[in-house]
Design an enzyme around this catalytic site. Structure first.
Site, PDB file in Angstrom:
ATOM      1  N   SER A 305      -1.957   4.918  -7.715  1.00 34.54           N
ATOM      2  CA  SER A 305      -2.062   6.216  -7.062  1.00 34.54           C
ATOM      3  C   SER A 305      -1.579   6.055  -5.630  1.00 34.54           C
ATOM      4  CB  SER A 305      -3.515   6.662  -7.065  1.00 34.54           C
ATOM      5  OG  SER A 305      -4.240   5.818  -6.192  1.00 34.54           O
ATOM      6  N   LYS A 306      -1.553   7.152  -4.923  1.00 34.70           N
ATOM      7  CA  LYS A 306      -1.086   7.119  -3.529  1.00 34.70           C
ATOM      8  C   LYS A 306      -1.845   6.068  -2.736  1.00 34.70           C
ATOM      9  CE  LYS A 306       1.930  10.408  -2.422  1.00 34.70           C
ATOM     10  NZ  LYS A 306       2.107  11.605  -3.160  1.00 34.70           N
ATOM     11  N   ARG A 307      -3.176   5.945  -3.050  1.00 41.01           N
ATOM     12  CA  ARG A 307      -3.991   5.036  -2.254  1.00 41.01           C
ATOM     13  C   ARG A 307      -3.621   3.578  -2.504  1.00 41.01           C
ATOM     14  NH1 ARG A 307      -9.004   6.763  -3.738  1.00 41.01           N
ATOM     15  NH2 ARG A 307      -9.790   4.650  -3.627  1.00 41.01           N
ATOM     16  N   ASN A 308      -3.116   3.303  -3.680  1.00 40.15           N
ATOM     17  CA  ASN A 308      -2.749   1.904  -3.902  1.00 40.15           C
ATOM     18  C   ASN A 308      -1.250   1.744  -4.120  1.00 40.15           C
ATOM     19  OD1 ASN A 308      -2.595   2.817  -6.476  1.00 40.15           O
ATOM     20  ND2 ASN A 308      -4.534   1.944  -7.115  1.00 40.15           N
ATOM     21  N   PHE A 309      -0.519   2.271  -3.151  1.00 38.39           N
ATOM     22  CA  PHE A 309       0.903   1.978  -3.018  1.00 38.39           C
ATOM     23  C   PHE A 309       1.850   2.667  -3.980  1.00 38.39           C
ATOM     24  CE2 PHE A 309      -0.972  -1.362  -0.617  1.00 38.39           C
ATOM     25  CZ  PHE A 309      -0.095  -1.557   0.415  1.00 38.39           C
TER      26      PHE A 309
END
Ligand code: GLU
Length: 543
Positions: A305-309
């Site tokens: 997801s956006k939070r993990n790259f």
């Protein structure tokens, strides 16, 4: 007033939950056990040059997953002496992002994945933007109509939605019920001729043809699903009511016309592949080889997801990740090799490329990215040249910036041109380089005086080391070499009158006084980079 089917103000398109899940999961069923022979054949490189393609839709920017897809296709083409094509699949005009195409070009070029045929480059099978190929798709859809492999569908969007919802409630697949497949050809032609809005659907066969995925092996055809009262057919739309193709038609027609031999793509496209194979057979064409690579997931098995790259490539550029680090990182996500080390630049990846992909999803761990970055920094430093200069420029840019925390660097370096000085530090400490900012911070003692020069360095009164360290001043500017400094430090150690393990204390004193740190790069490198003047000044000897 009536709108053509897919141009009407749409009711939200209905997709049942199980279909959504089916799309996002790696394939479950169709993998049969491969014979040893098949398994071997599927990982062997083709003996003739492969023509591969990267076919992004400009509905977003390049992400880690799509970069990996592009990379695998690029590597296969280059490894076999073939061609790598770029095709823009811009059939979904509503979702097109205005600058996505340009960004895709920029990001692919940044990663050094230059395409041999495609937009801006041309080639014998262009145009390479699907929006410029509408006439080709119409002709081909027409061909399938004529041969009876496709039919016109006059159903309205409302009817299709009601149908899907109804089937969903009954727990059935929400596919089409083939109402329009039974419209006689003459009637269908007349209605189309009179301008009645319609789509063209593929009439999928009762059994999909068998095909062998290079990663998953042989796909046995599914028996057609159906229900005594509620028939469901996966008949995909090929041509929309506005005359534009869907992904399925355009993708198959283009792969054939562009003579693509191998398609490496994400496993989210696996559910579509049997339909594509059916289309190849309806046209009488042989399909390319397919390899579906698994999804990228985080350590908890969730989709990135956006939070993990799962951000676009810009995020990696902003982190100053080198292109060769990112391609190396991406290549290792689901591909295995026989080399001893994982660190490979693009050319090495090409030389070592094989079709040994891993089945299933791939977990992305970002520790590896930073490890590779440091390794590639060391390779850049070793090789020298432009890529080392890039690193030097980045560090210098931060150092000389008006808001730089290192305002006194000129006092230390004693020249307004810090490039050579920075370059020396990078060459010695590249193993620890991740980005310019971190590097400057890590080596900040090279850029700011540790204490005012008139202040004596901290002394241990009981020790004679500071006094003996004055011997370093005997080495003059010209003789400020590693050998001479080593000899001098040995003299300092040998002549000591106190303490048993003299060397340890001497090194500790020098390091602490020159760098302010307990450990770090080799002491002689520190003295050589700081130079005689600054070294002696920090030892309280001159300046
Ligand atoms: N346009 C599709 C995508 O953006 C291409 C899928 C394929 O490679 O066939 O993923």
């Amino acid at each position: 007033m009536s709108f053509p089917l897919l141009l009407r103000p749409q009711l939200p398109a209905y997709t049942c939950r199980s279909c959504l899940l089916r799309l996002s999961r790696p394939p479950r069923r169709p993998i049969s056990s491969k014979t040893a022979k098949e398994a071997k054949a599927s990982t062997a490189l083709p003996s003739t040059p492969a023509r591969t393609r990267f076919a992004p839709s400009p509905t977003g920017y390049l992400h880690l997953g799509s970069l990996r897809t592009a990379l695998f296709n690029y590597l296969l083409a280059k490894r076999t002496g073939g061609q790598f094509l770029l095709r823009i699949e811009d059939t979904d005009r509503k979702r097109t992002v205005h600058d996505a195409e340009q960004r895709l070009f920029d990001d692919l070029r940044w990663a050094e994945l230059q395409w041999d045929e495609g937009p801006e480059v041309g080639g014998p099978y262009g145009p390479y933007r699907q929006s410029e190929r509408s006439a080709i798709y119409k002709t081909h859809a027409q061909q399938l109509l004529e041969s009876g492999h496709a039919y016109r569908c006059f159903c309205s969007a409302e009817r299709l939605n009601v149908l899907a919802e109804h089937k969903h409630k009954l727990g059935l697949a929400t596919d089409y019920d083939r109402t329009c497949a039974s419209i006689p050809k003459d009637e269908s032609d007349d209605r189309a001729h009179n301008g009645e809005s319609h789509t063209i659907r593929l009439k999928v066969p009762d059994r999909y043809p068998t095909y062998t995925d290079l990663i998953y092996g042989t796909f046995k055809p599914l028996k057609k699903r159906g229900h005594v009262t509620e028939s469901s057919y996966e008949d995909p739309i090929l041509l929309k009511s506005d005359g534009l193709p869907t992904y399925h038609l355009a993708n198959v027609v283009d792969d054939h016309l562009m003579k693509i031999t191998h398609v490496i793509r994400g496993s989210e496209w696996m559910p579509s592949t049997p339909k594509h194979i059916a289309m190849y057979s309806a046209f009488g064409w042989s399909p390319p080889e397919f390899a579906h690579v698994g999804l990228l997931v985080d350590e908890n098995g969730n989709k990135l997801s956006k939070r993990n790259f799962d951000t676009d490539i810009t995020a990696f550029k902003e982190m100053e990740i080198f292109p060769e680090t990112l391609t190396n990182f991406a290549a290792l996500l689901g591909w295995s090799h026989k080399e001893q080390a994982d660190v490979m630049d693009l050319q090495t990846l090409i030389n070592n490329f094989s079709l040994k992909f891993t089945k299933g999803n791939t977990t992305v761990t970002f520790g590896k990215l930073h490890f590779l970055q440091r390794k590639h920094a060391a390779l850049r430093a070793q090789a020298g040249g432009e890529k080392l200069q890039d690193m030097v420029h980045n560090v210098v840019r931060l150092l000389v910036a008006p808001d730089s925390p290192y305002q006194n660097w000129k006092k230390v370096i004693n020249t307004p041109w810090p490039d050579d000085y920075v370059s020396k530090i990078i060459r010695v400490d590249a193993d620890n380089y991740t980005n310019a900012n971190e590097f400057l911070y890590r080596n900040s003692f090279f850029f700011e005086p540790l204490r005012p020069y008139h202040e004596a360095p901290p002394m241990t009164t009981s020790s004679d080391i500071p006094m003996r360290a004055q011997m370093l001043a005997e080495v003059d500017d010209k003789g400020w070499t590693r050998e001479n400094l080593m000899q001098k430090v040995r003299d300092i150690i040998d002549g000591r009158t106190e303490g048993k393990d003299g060397s340890k204390d001497v090194y500790h004193y020098l390091r602490k006084t020159l760098t302010g740190q307990e450990k770090g790069m080799r002491l002689y490198d520190v003295m050589l980079i700081l130079g005689r003047r600054e070294t002696l000044a920090r030892l309280g000897l001159e300046k």
